[in-house]
Design an enzyme around this catalytic site. Structure first.
Site, mmCIF file in Angstrom:
data_model
loop_
_atom_site.group_PDB
_atom_site.id
_atom_site.type_symbol
_atom_site.label_atom_id
_atom_site.label_comp_id
_atom_site.label_asym_id
_atom_site.label_seq_id
_atom_site.Cartn_x
_atom_site.Cartn_y
_atom_site.Cartn_z
ATOM 1 C CB ILE A 139 -0.993 0.013 1.183
ATOM 2 C CG1 ILE A 139 -0.278 -0.165 2.532
ATOM 3 C CG2 ILE A 139 -2.061 -1.031 1.011
ATOM 4 C CD1 ILE A 139 -1.220 -0.171 3.740
ATOM 5 C CG ASP A 140 -0.046 4.332 -2.704
ATOM 6 O OD1 ASP A 140 0.716 3.636 -3.392
ATOM 7 O OD2 ASP A 140 -1.139 4.767 -3.119
ATOM 8 C CE LYS A 141 6.843 9.037 2.815
ATOM 9 N NZ LYS A 141 6.008 10.249 2.870
ATOM 10 N NE ARG A 239 -3.551 8.466 -4.062
ATOM 11 C CZ ARG A 239 -2.224 8.555 -4.076
ATOM 12 N NH1 ARG A 239 -1.481 7.469 -3.931
ATOM 13 N NH2 ARG A 239 -1.645 9.730 -4.232
#
Length: 303
Positions: A139-141, A239
């Site tokens: 998962i993104d930062k 997103r």
């Protein structure tokens, strides 16, 4: 051994800076590290060395020599991690916002991988190599929430196969701009690189199939608390799909509005639920994590 990668510039990629073009092709590498490789004369365009600011042209042949990752550069670090579940096969982590999942060239410290190497010692799958031991998905930062780690190769293969079959339950919660009118929305739109900005993803014809199921949790003035269930797992899927229905995520530095009165550290997005068939027990297990404080604080303000 160094890795040689070769690319042919397409028509819609023409005009990108060389460092930006390579960043879009090599998603895991920071642009600053790519600039270093260019400076070290490890990149050639049509057999000739060019600077990072060189603007690529259609049919340019770009060859990059990527230095081999060094085992010693990914060291165990005693970083606290929130362990939700652990056995001999798997580890379920609740990742905080602002933590990178795995090292990338030029950034080998303070990642989740450094923390799990310290915690698990040598008990991690080796399928994704030195840089990503045990990492099945990411998962993104700036996204918080649940992440599964494989502690051996059998577990890794089982979880990867379930991801490929889209049989893993993955539910996220987020706050988006605007009041979403429909209680439930399914977005089925293909996702690929944004032709106008290669560092972004977008809904594009000919992109990879992507399906997200959205559901309203609570409406506020000018904002909505939403739930999303992923049917596929494309880069930045929630997103990009939220943006495609004109409801970008609150705090999203890439796809959202620039003004952010809540001063978040990135998008307000939390991986809340994760469910799958256990690799060795062969039974369905599911985990649910509480919304983090940063998320709850914003909801309280919206109320």
């Amino acid at each position: 051994m160094d890795e040689i990668r070769e690319f042919l510039v397409l028509e819609d990629e023409e005009g990108d800076r060389l460092d930006v073009y390579l960043s879009s092709q090599l998603g895991d590498m920071s642009r600053s590290y790519i600039q270093k490789i260019i400076k070290d004369k490890k990149v050639k365009v049509n057999g000739k060395e060019e600077k990072a600011k060189y603007l690529v042209k259609e049919d340019d042949k770009v060859i990059i020599e990527i230095p081999a990752p060094k085992l010693l550069e990914v060291l165990p670090q005693d970083i606290p991690i929130d362990i939700v579940y652990e056995d001999t096969d798997i580890l379920i982590i609740n990742k905080p916002q602002d933590m990178v999942v795995h090292p990338a060239p030029g950034n080998y410290e303070n990642t989740l991988v450094n923390a799990i190497i310290y915690h698990c010692k040598d008990k991690l799958s080796s399928i994704n190599g030195v840089i990503r031991p045990g990492i099945v998905h990411r998962i993104d930062k700036d996204t918080s929430g649940l992440l599964m780690i494989a502690k051996n190769n059998n577990s890794h293969n089982s979880l990867a196969e379930q991801l490929k079959d889209h049989s893993i339950t993955r539910e996220y919660e987020f706050i988006c701009h605007g009041v979403v009118k429909e209680d439930k929305i399914t977005v089925n739109k293909p996702i690929g690189r944004n032709p106008k900005d290669r560092l972004k993803m977008a809904v594009v014809p000919g992109g990879k199939n992507a399906v997200t199921h959205f559901e309203v949790v609570q409406r506020f003035e000018n904002f909505t608390h939403m739930r999303a269930r992923l049917e596929t797992g494309r880069t930045h899927q929630i997103r990009v799909h939220a943006l495609s229905i004109n409801h970008p995520l609150l705090g999203d530095p890439v796809y959202g509005p620039k003004n952010n009165k809540f001063k978040t550290n990135g998008q307000t997005l939390h991986a809340k639920k994760l469910g799958f068939i256990h690799p060795s027990k062969n039974e369905y297990i599911e985990f649910d994590s509480e919304l983090p404080n940063y998320f709850k604080d914003i909801i309280n303000k919206l109320k």
